[in-house]
Design a protein around this motif. Structure first.
Motif, PDB file in Angstrom:
ATOM      1  N   MET A   1     -50.768  31.979  61.599  1.00  0.00           N
ATOM      2  CA  MET A   1     -50.816  32.828  60.415  1.00  0.00           C
ATOM      3  C   MET A   1     -49.720  33.884  60.511  1.00  0.00           C
ATOM      4  N   SER A   2     -49.081  34.139  59.394  1.00  0.00           N
ATOM      5  CA  SER A   2     -47.960  35.082  59.394  1.00  0.00           C
ATOM      6  C   SER A   2     -48.455  36.529  59.563  1.00  0.00           C
ATOM      7  N   ILE A   3     -47.556  37.367  59.993  1.00  0.00           N
ATOM      8  CA  ILE A   3     -47.865  38.779  60.197  1.00  0.00           C
ATOM      9  C   ILE A   3     -48.192  39.434  58.859  1.00  0.00           C
ATOM     10  N   LEU A   4     -47.458  39.049  57.809  1.00  0.00           N
ATOM     11  CA  LEU A   4     -47.693  39.606  56.477  1.00  0.00           C
ATOM     12  C   LEU A   4     -49.118  39.298  56.014  1.00  0.00           C
ATOM     13  N   LYS A   5     -49.558  38.069  56.205  1.00  0.00           N
ATOM     14  CA  LYS A   5     -50.919  37.694  55.801  1.00  0.00           C
ATOM     15  C   LYS A   5     -51.959  38.504  56.560  1.00  0.00           C
ATOM     16  N   PRO A  18     -58.182  31.814  50.482  1.00  0.00           N
ATOM     17  CA  PRO A  18     -57.076  32.084  51.421  1.00  0.00           C
ATOM     18  C   PRO A  18     -55.826  32.551  50.681  1.00  0.00           C
ATOM     19  N   LEU A  19     -54.981  33.285  51.391  1.00  0.00           N
ATOM     20  CA  LEU A  19     -53.735  33.776  50.809  1.00  0.00           C
ATOM     21  C   LEU A  19     -52.719  32.641  50.690  1.00  0.00           C
ATOM     22  N   LYS A  20     -51.785  32.803  49.758  1.00  0.00           N
ATOM     23  CA  LYS A  20     -50.718  31.817  49.557  1.00  0.00           C
ATOM     24  C   LYS A  20     -49.806  31.783  50.777  1.00  0.00           C
ATOM     25  N   GLU A  21     -48.923  30.782  50.800  1.00  0.00           N
ATOM     26  CA  GLU A  21     -47.929  30.706  51.869  1.00  0.00           C
ATOM     27  C   GLU A  21     -46.965  31.881  51.729  1.00  0.00           C
ATOM     28  N   GLU A  22     -46.266  32.198  52.805  1.00  0.00           N
ATOM     29  CA  GLU A  22     -45.460  33.426  52.877  1.00  0.00           C
ATOM     30  C   GLU A  22     -44.473  33.602  51.719  1.00  0.00           C
ATOM     31  N   LYS A  23     -43.692  32.588  51.374  1.00  0.00           N
ATOM     32  CA  LYS A  23     -42.688  32.743  50.312  1.00  0.00           C
ATOM     33  C   LYS A  23     -43.350  33.022  48.971  1.00  0.00           C
ATOM     34  N   GLU A  24     -44.397  32.268  48.653  1.00  0.00           N
ATOM     35  CA  GLU A  24     -45.120  32.475  47.397  1.00  0.00           C
ATOM     36  C   GLU A  24     -45.804  33.839  47.383  1.00  0.00           C
ATOM     37  N   LEU A  25     -46.332  34.224  48.527  1.00  0.00           N
ATOM     38  CA  LEU A  25     -47.010  35.511  48.663  1.00  0.00           C
ATOM     39  C   LEU A  25     -46.037  36.658  48.381  1.00  0.00           C
ATOM     40  N   LEU A  26     -44.841  36.580  48.961  1.00  0.00           N
ATOM     41  CA  LEU A  26     -43.829  37.615  48.734  1.00  0.00           C
ATOM     42  C   LEU A  26     -43.424  37.694  47.269  1.00  0.00           C
ATOM     43  N   LEU A  27     -43.260  36.551  46.624  1.00  0.00           N
ATOM     44  CA  LEU A  27     -42.908  36.547  45.198  1.00  0.00           C
ATOM     45  C   LEU A  27     -43.999  37.217  44.369  1.00  0.00           C
ATOM     46  N   ALA A  28     -45.249  36.905  44.670  1.00  0.00           N
ATOM     47  CA  ALA A  28     -46.370  37.503  43.938  1.00  0.00           C
ATOM     48  C   ALA A  28     -46.433  39.010  44.184  1.00  0.00           C
ATOM     49  N   LEU A  29     -46.212  39.423  45.427  1.00  0.00           N
ATOM     50  CA  LEU A  29     -46.238  40.851  45.755  1.00  0.00           C
ATOM     51  C   LEU A  29     -45.096  41.595  45.073  1.00  0.00           C
ATOM     52  N   LYS A  30     -43.915  40.981  45.021  1.00  0.00           N
ATOM     53  CA  LYS A  30     -42.772  41.614  44.348  1.00  0.00           C
ATOM     54  C   LYS A  30     -43.072  41.851  42.877  1.00  0.00           C
ATOM     55  N   ALA A  31     -43.820  40.939  42.266  1.00  0.00           N
ATOM     56  CA  ALA A  31     -44.148  41.069  40.845  1.00  0.00           C
ATOM     57  C   ALA A  31     -45.226  42.126  40.598  1.00  0.00           C
ATOM     58  N   LYS A  32     -46.102  42.356  41.566  1.00  0.00           N
ATOM     59  CA  LYS A  32     -47.250  43.244  41.358  1.00  0.00           C
ATOM     60  C   LYS A  32     -47.116  44.637  41.956  1.00  0.00           C
ATOM     61  N   LEU A  33     -46.246  44.802  42.959  1.00  0.00           N
ATOM     62  CA  LEU A  33     -46.114  46.096  43.635  1.00  0.00           C
ATOM     63  C   LEU A  33     -44.788  46.754  43.274  1.00  0.00           C
ATOM     64  N   LEU A  40     -43.259  49.688  52.097  1.00  0.00           N
ATOM     65  CA  LEU A  40     -44.280  50.238  52.989  1.00  0.00           C
ATOM     66  C   LEU A  40     -45.076  49.114  53.647  1.00  0.00           C
ATOM     67  N   LEU A  41     -45.479  48.128  52.868  1.00  0.00           N
ATOM     68  CA  LEU A  41     -46.232  46.990  53.405  1.00  0.00           C
ATOM     69  C   LEU A  41     -45.407  46.245  54.461  1.00  0.00           C
ATOM     70  N   LYS A  42     -44.135  46.036  54.177  1.00  0.00           N
ATOM     71  CA  LYS A  42     -43.257  45.362  55.149  1.00  0.00           C
ATOM     72  C   LYS A  42     -43.108  46.206  56.415  1.00  0.00           C
ATOM     73  N   ALA A  43     -43.011  47.525  56.261  1.00  0.00           N
ATOM     74  CA  ALA A  43     -42.891  48.407  57.429  1.00  0.00           C
ATOM     75  C   ALA A  43     -44.153  48.320  58.288  1.00  0.00           C
ATOM     76  N   ILE A  80     -54.643  41.321  41.280  1.00  0.00           N
ATOM     77  CA  ILE A  80     -53.661  41.138  42.356  1.00  0.00           C
ATOM     78  C   ILE A  80     -54.180  40.127  43.375  1.00  0.00           C
ATOM     79  N   LYS A  81     -55.454  40.185  43.688  1.00  0.00           N
ATOM     80  CA  LYS A  81     -56.031  39.188  44.594  1.00  0.00           C
ATOM     81  C   LYS A  81     -55.832  37.787  44.031  1.00  0.00           C
ATOM     82  N   GLN A  82     -56.022  37.617  42.722  1.00  0.00           N
ATOM     83  CA  GLN A  82     -55.835  36.318  42.096  1.00  0.00           C
ATOM     84  C   GLN A  82     -54.380  35.856  42.215  1.00  0.00           C
ATOM     85  N   ALA A  83     -53.446  36.797  42.117  1.00  0.00           N
ATOM     86  CA  ALA A  83     -52.027  36.460  42.185  1.00  0.00           C
ATOM     87  C   ALA A  83     -51.592  36.061  43.593  1.00  0.00           C
ATOM     88  N   ILE A  84     -52.227  36.637  44.614  1.00  0.00           N
ATOM     89  CA  ILE A  84     -51.780  36.367  45.980  1.00  0.00           C
ATOM     90  C   ILE A  84     -52.606  35.316  46.716  1.00  0.00           C
TER      91      ILE A  84
END
Length: 86
Positions: A1-5, A18-33, A40-43, A80-84
């Protein structure tokens, strides 16, 4: 499991799917945050020291606390949960 997840799961109170795969997860987060919230989340995932995070994002103690709270609240919103999640 990725660190981001792992980091996201730490902050979400109830995760049904379960959360989406890392690339899809990042795209969804970019759209919502906001950019700052995403940085901050990446830090957090990189375990960056608090003082370094505040300096990098140009935040004082109060603004850091506000941004952290806002980010965690956003991660717990249903839309947001639905998106990720799968």
């Amino acid at each position: 499991m990725s660190i981001l997840k792992k980091e996201i799961e730490k902050h979400i109170k109830k995760l049904v799917h379960p959360l989406k795969e890392e690339k899809e997860l990042l795209l969804a987060l970019k759209a919502k945050l906001t950019k700052k919230e995403l940085k901050l989340l990446k830090a957090w995932t990189e375990e960056t020291p608090l003082e370094e995070i505040k300096a990098k994002l140009h935040l004082d103690e109060q603004h850091y606390a506000d941004l952290s709270t806002k980010l965690i609240k956003k991660l717990n919103q249903e839309k947001i949960k639905q998106a990720i999640c799968l």
